[in-house]
Scaffold this active site. Structure first.
Site, short mmCIF file in Angstrom:
data_model
loop_
_atom_site.label_atom_id
_atom_site.label_comp_id
_atom_site.label_asym_id
_atom_site.label_seq_id
_atom_site.Cartn_x
_atom_site.Cartn_y
_atom_site.Cartn_z
N LEU A 44 -4.22 14.09 8.31
CA LEU A 44 -4.74 14.09 6.96
C LEU A 44 -6.05 14.12 7.10
O LEU A 44 -6.78 14.82 6.56
CB LEU A 44 -4.10 13.00 6.06
CG LEU A 44 -2.54 13.49 5.37
CD1 LEU A 44 -2.40 12.14 4.68
CD2 LEU A 44 -2.51 14.62 4.87
N ALA A 45 -6.66 12.99 7.83
CA ALA A 45 -8.07 12.88 8.01
C ALA A 45 -8.88 14.20 8.76
O ALA A 45 -9.67 14.63 8.23
CB ALA A 45 -8.26 11.54 8.68
N HIS A 267 5.67 -3.79 8.85
CA HIS A 267 6.30 -3.36 7.71
C HIS A 267 7.75 -3.83 7.44
O HIS A 267 8.52 -3.91 8.28
CB HIS A 267 6.34 -1.80 7.70
CG HIS A 267 6.81 -1.11 6.48
ND1 HIS A 267 7.90 -1.34 5.69
CD2 HIS A 267 5.82 -0.32 5.72
CE1 HIS A 267 7.55 -0.83 4.50
NE2 HIS A 267 6.43 0.04 4.56
N ARG A 338 3.24 -5.99 1.98
CA ARG A 338 4.10 -6.09 2.90
C ARG A 338 4.06 -7.24 4.08
O ARG A 338 4.96 -7.73 4.58
CB ARG A 338 3.52 -4.81 3.85
CG ARG A 338 3.79 -3.51 3.30
CD ARG A 338 3.08 -2.33 3.87
NE ARG A 338 3.51 -1.16 3.18
CZ ARG A 338 3.42 0.13 3.34
NH1 ARG A 338 2.43 0.42 4.33
NH2 ARG A 338 3.60 1.22 2.51
N HIS A 431 3.86 -0.99 12.15
CA HIS A 431 3.65 0.15 11.32
C HIS A 431 2.35 0.92 11.11
O HIS A 431 2.19 2.04 11.23
CB HIS A 431 4.29 -0.18 9.67
CG HIS A 431 4.12 1.12 8.87
ND1 HIS A 431 4.96 2.21 8.96
CD2 HIS A 431 3.28 1.01 7.65
CE1 HIS A 431 4.74 2.86 8.04
NE2 HIS A 431 3.82 2.42 7.19
N ARG A 465 -2.99 -3.53 4.47
CA ARG A 465 -3.09 -2.46 3.84
C ARG A 465 -2.15 -2.35 2.74
O ARG A 465 -0.76 -2.58 2.84
CB ARG A 465 -3.04 -1.18 4.68
CG ARG A 465 -2.94 0.39 3.92
CD ARG A 465 -2.95 1.59 4.71
NE ARG A 465 -1.90 1.69 5.58
CZ ARG A 465 -0.54 2.12 5.11
NH1 ARG A 465 -0.49 2.43 3.52
NH2 ARG A 465 0.38 2.36 5.77
#
Ligand SMILES: Cc1cc2nc3c(=O)[nH]c(=O)nc-3n(C[C@H](O)[C@H](O)[C@H](O)COP(=O)(O)OP(=O)(O)OC[C@H]3O[C@@H](n4cnc5c(N)ncnc54)[C@H](O)[C@@H]3O)c2cc1C
Ligand code: SF4
Ligand code: FES
Lengths: 678, 258
Positions: A44-45, A267, A338, A431, A465
């Site tokens: 994506l980046a 996660h 998480r 994760h 995150r």
């Protein structure tokens, strides 16, 4: 004086980005055409950055190790992407997304970066929808949202359980469009193996053509590292098999500081390990916690009966179940962040309540919502009076199938158990890595001209995150931040180029003929030859497994001084053993996946040590970093804001030698507080 | 964890070995013992490769990455079927519980003129990327978008577009087709964008350009055998091909010089 200048613009928080953006020097179109940008990574980046920069007129080269840009690991993201659109009218705002992210990160992220992220989040959704990304819709045709952990609003956009796939295919299509116009040169099955710096600036890379084995020199006026996270240092993780740290690590060894390496995200909801053959772990998306309740039995005898195969969990009465998240965290319940959910699962399993043979699994149970939430809703819609339990189950099952069908199928494929009829078994797994290359507000590392985007940088998530925020960050960096901030540096390059216009040996003319490129290429070649000539007895894979075990046992969900100290030594020994006894077959000039892996594992063997050192130095618990010495009586993480409210950025000084630099974190807009989800 | 009734299998594996695209390949036979039914098919290959490395033999090259059925990288032709005997899954999602003790398993790469073998079980599928480059996008530059909720899309259209967009670009459809046709792959992208308002402006050009590129890459013609749909791990419907044919005819009739 700190070597770290975060370059956060002046002004009030909500004005910083808008004002700054409009003051960044522009590069005129003619100059853009003569500026070359290297993008390492097509996730994506990388894909969003490359497409956007090419649209602006820069000459872009993109590298990925898979056979196509579309296969970058972002493709596997399941649950969703956050944006402060407030489409649900439930009180969301840019400020709230900003606040949730800083709090979720346990007050270890930079305010200014996170605020910018929240500001552009809405644009991301607009951009993706314009590209034809089929995000989930309501019957009225409007976009649909769901909730993720650590938030009390519905701001997560999604495409079934394939959000990453759809977003990446959107970015990939934008990228391929630029490939078609010739503005982007795509080099798939190419791996960056070294960064080339000249006079302290990033000037290009050495890459290996993975099909022919040929080593290639590539020049760029700027280099963007978009190579993803390093969770595979643990061997078992939810990351794709090829995900690796090599690009970031090479940059680090060339002078880019590595920030907060110990912040790893475990996660809570992954499919448990099934045996020694296990090669990777599979995530069951956080979105499942919208409808799944997490529990273990209250009674040890029930646990034993389950493990012995004598009791089915469905037979356990509600009052004999410990819905431990709902018990411990009534305000957020199953939707705690998480790190909190993972530690709570570990706590129950360590106390002996794990529900599989290894004792390392808890239940994620959909039966309640299937019947009494969706079943009842559907029954009412259909006008069924007094539905039976079986009717409720059948009606609810259709809804669950529609929402999570692909995840349920995936679960059944892997475990052979039908999750519509039985609660899922889950356990935490590695994760995501919040740590990464240190970057300033412009996303530039400590090497001029070298940038890091997406999971490869450390920027926005602090020590933990929140779900659905990595996709947001990757696309924010690529679509909406770097296209502006790269101008800060490239405009100075334009000035330099015009000053050196008449210089015969200016880098813009010499490019890869500069001797530094040959020197680096020779070093890469020597390293590859070294792998092939050791001719030891143990496979690369076996070293990776052993490293993973050290990391998981001693630098995983709970850490302490003794374990970390041991781990550092063990990793050093393992690394020495690797360089003496690894066996890599085949040759350098052919397609040789095992040779590729050797390079990646060699780098993990260095990074793992730094992670342990960082974890050891951080004498506090925060987010994903839990030091057993620092916890409250109730077992909650205990932060130390007086001594540790900083980013730890490590400078490479030589083997096993890293120097710590600190970037103080200032909270001017959020009152730093104990993080409570009770 | 597994299904709770783990068993162990002894298997004979016949695997295609080919040094590179220029040399001819051949089958190599391997015996494997004690393969857990909880293992994935690729984990079985990990075990085999580990064994080969121990014996000083070149490990088998195969493509894989996510190992959860979404990246589209894995690509084994198993006992005459792409992605193996089970429907609706990729090679990496296939587990050994789908096999019996004593089975012989034949593993080949995708075979198609447009997908040359790189080594052993790895093939070159970059033709797919070039097809997407020829038109599989909406031409919208970053920053040009309007508010996402200004475009209303009925749920049914969004769902249908999503179903087509679920294609993972694995190439099983091509591998299984006796003509080596890429129609299912191409039609999935054409359909996704034809079904959405965002795709309308370039609708005609898109289908013409993508089909032209598909032909240029050397993929075969579609004779409606339906094998692609049956083997597609993502359930991409053959109705997409029908839709693409309509799109193509419509576009050809109304676009000059194409
Ligand atoms: C199973 C799973 C589910 C997830 N679900 C979600 C979710 O629902 N929501 C969310 O927000 N986040 C989610 N995440 C996290 C998120 O997917 C990632 O953090 C994010 O996609 C990373 O994107 P990226 O562009 O930084 O890197 P990646 O997508 O990992 O891309 C890395 C790229 O770099 C290339 N590369 C790497 N090294 C080299 C090298 N040396 N040379 C050349 N190329 C190289 C690769 O080929 C690849 O193209 C999930 C993660 C996992 C593992
Ligand atoms: S249509 Fe199906 S078989 Fe063909 S590439 Fe797409 S997912 Fe694979
Ligand atoms: S390895 Fe990704 S789909 Fe199989």
């Amino acid at each position: 004086m700190s070597k770290l200048d975060s370059k956060i613009p002046e002004g009030s928080l909500d004005q910083k980005w808008t004002k700054y953006r409009s003051t960044i020097p522009l590069v005129n179109p003619a100059n853009k055409r003569s500026l070359e940008v290297i993008v390492v990574g097509s996730g994506l980046a990388g894909a969003s950055a490359a497409a956007s920069l090419a649209e602006m007129g820069y000459q872009v080269k993109v590298f990925c190790f898979q056979d196509s840009a579309r296969r970058a690991h972002s493709i596997a993201a399941q649950g969703g992407i956050n944006a402060a659109k407030n489409y649900q009218n439930d009180g969301d705002s840019i400020y709230r997304l900003f606040y949730d992210t800083v709090k979720g990160g346990d007050y270890r992220a930079r305010e200014a970066n996170v605020h910018r992220l929240a500001e552009v989040s809405g644009n991301i959704i607009d951009q993706c929808v314009a590209q034809g990304v089929p995000l989930a819709r309501e019957y009225g045709g409007l976009l649909s949202n769901r909730s993720f952990g650590g938030t009390q609003v519905q701001r997560t956009f999604y495409a079934a359980g394939q959000t990453g796939q759809q977003l990446l295919l959107g970015a990939y299509s934008a990228l391929q469009r630029q490939v078609g116009t010739g503005m982007v040169t795509m080099l798939a099955r190419h791996e960056m193996l070294e960064l080339v710096t000249i006079d302290g600036k990033a000037r290009g890379i050495i890459a290996r053509n993975l099909i022919t084995g040929e080593l290639e020199k590539h020049f760029g006026h700027a280099v963007l590292i978009c190579s993803g996270g390093y969770g595979n240092v643990f061997y078992l993780s939810t990351n794709a098999m090829g995900s690796n740290a090599t690009a970031a690590w090479k940059a680090h060894k060339k002078g880019a500081f590595f920030a907060n390496p110990c912040y790893t995200q475990i996660h809570p909801t992954c499919i448990p390990v099934s045996g020694d053959h296990q090669s990777k772990l599979t995530l069951m998306s956080e979105s499942l916690r919208n409808d799944g309740r997490i529990w273990v039995p209250k009674k040890k005898e029930d646990v034993e009966a389950i493990r012995a195969g004598k009791l089915n969990p469905n037979q356990i009465k509600p009052e004999d179940r410990d819905y431990y998240l709902e018990r411990r965290y009534p305000a957020f319940g199953n939707l705690v962040p998480r790190d909190v959910a993972s530690r709570a699962a570990k706590e129950r399993c360590d106390a002996g309540y794990g529900v599989n043979k290894t004792g390392q699994a808890v239940y994620l149970d959909f039966a309640h919502n299937m019947k009494y939430k969706y079943g009842k809703m559907e029954a009412t819609k259909k006008g069924i009076q007094n539905p039976t339990e079986a009717q409720l189950e059948a009606l609810g099952m259709d809804v669950i199938k529609e929402k999570y069908g692909n995840l349920f199928d995936m679960y059944e494929q892997i475990t052979g158990v039908n999750p519509y009829k039985n609660p899922m078994q889950i356990y935490p797994a590695v994760h995501y890595t919040m740590g990464g290359l240190w970057v300033d507000y412009n996303l530039m590392t400590t090497i001029p001209g070298l940038y890091a985007l997406g999971e490869a940088n450390f920027s926005d998530h602090g020590a933990n995150r929140l779900g659905a925020s990595a996709l947001m960050q990757g696309l924010a960096d690529g679509y909406f931040v770097i296209p502006y901030t790269i101008g800060v540096y490239l405009s100075t390059e334009v000035t330099r180029m015009s000053n050196e216009k008449d210089k015969a040996d200016s880098i813009d003319k010499v490019k890869t003929k500069h001797p530094e490129f040959d020197k680096e290429l020779a070093e890469v070649k020597a390293r590859i030859d070294k792998f092939l000539t050791i001719k030891g007895t143990q496979s690369v894979e076996s070293f990776h497994k052993r490293l993973g075990k050290i990391m998981w046992d001693k630098c995983g969900m709970a850490r302490n001084k003794q374990h970390l100290t041991e781990a550092i030594k063990e990793i050093q020994d393992l690394r020495a053993e690797f360089w003496k006894d690894v066996r890599v077959l085949g040759t350098a000039d052919e397609f040789n996946p095992d040779l590729e892996k050797a390079g990646r594992v060699a780098d993990f063997l260095e990074l793992g040590e730094l992670m342990c050192k960082d974890a050891l130095h951080r004498e506090e618990s925060c987010g994903g970093h839990f030091r057993e010495e620092h916890q409250t009586e109730e077992g909650e993480a205990k932060r130390d804001d007086v001594n540790f409210a900083y980013v730890a950025a490590w400078e490479f000084k030589g083997e096993s030698n890293f120097e710590l630099h600190k970037e103080e974190l200032k909270y001017e807009n959020i009152k730093i507080a104990a993080r409570s989800y009770k | 964890m597994g299904s709770g009734n783990e068993q162990f299998l002894n298997l004979t594996l016949k695997v295609w070995r080919q040094k590179n695209s220029k040399t001819a390949g051949t089958f190599e036979t391997h015996q494997l013992t004690g393969i857990s039914t909880d293992m994935s098919f690729l984990e079985m290959f990990d075990v085999l490769n580990e064994k080969l490395i121990h014996e000083g033999k070149d490990p088998i090259a195969f493509d894989h990455d996510c190992r959860e059925g979404i990246c589209g990288m894995c690509s084994m032709f198993i006992n005459g079927r792409p992605h193996g005997p089970k429907q609706g899954i990729t090679t990496c999602q296939l587990h050994m519980r789908s096999f019996k003790n004593g089975d012989t398993i034949i593993v080949e790469p995708w075979r198609s003129a447009a997908f040359p073998v790189i080594k052993d079980l790895s093939v070159d599928r970059t033709a797919f990327d070039r097809i997407i480059s020829s038109g599989g996008y909406v031409s919208v530059n970053t920053g040009n978008a309007q508010d996402a909720n200004n475009i209303l899309i009925p749920k049914s259209a969004a769902d249908e577009a999503f179903a087509a967009a679920a294609c993972i670009g694995c190439g099983a459809c091509v591998a299984t087709c006796k003509n080596g046709s890429a129609m299912l792959f191409v039609s999935a992208k054409v359909s996704q964008l034809a079904l959405l308002p965002q795709g309308q402006a370039e609708r005609k050009e898109r289908v013409l350009n993508m089909i032209a590129q598909m032909d240029a890459e050397g993929f075969g013609n579609c004779t409606n055998t339906g094998a692609c749909e049956a083997e597609c791990p993502k359930g991409i419907s053959i109705e997409n091909i029908a839709r693409m044919n309509r799109e193509f005819i419509g576009a050809s009739l109304t676009t000059p010089n194409k």
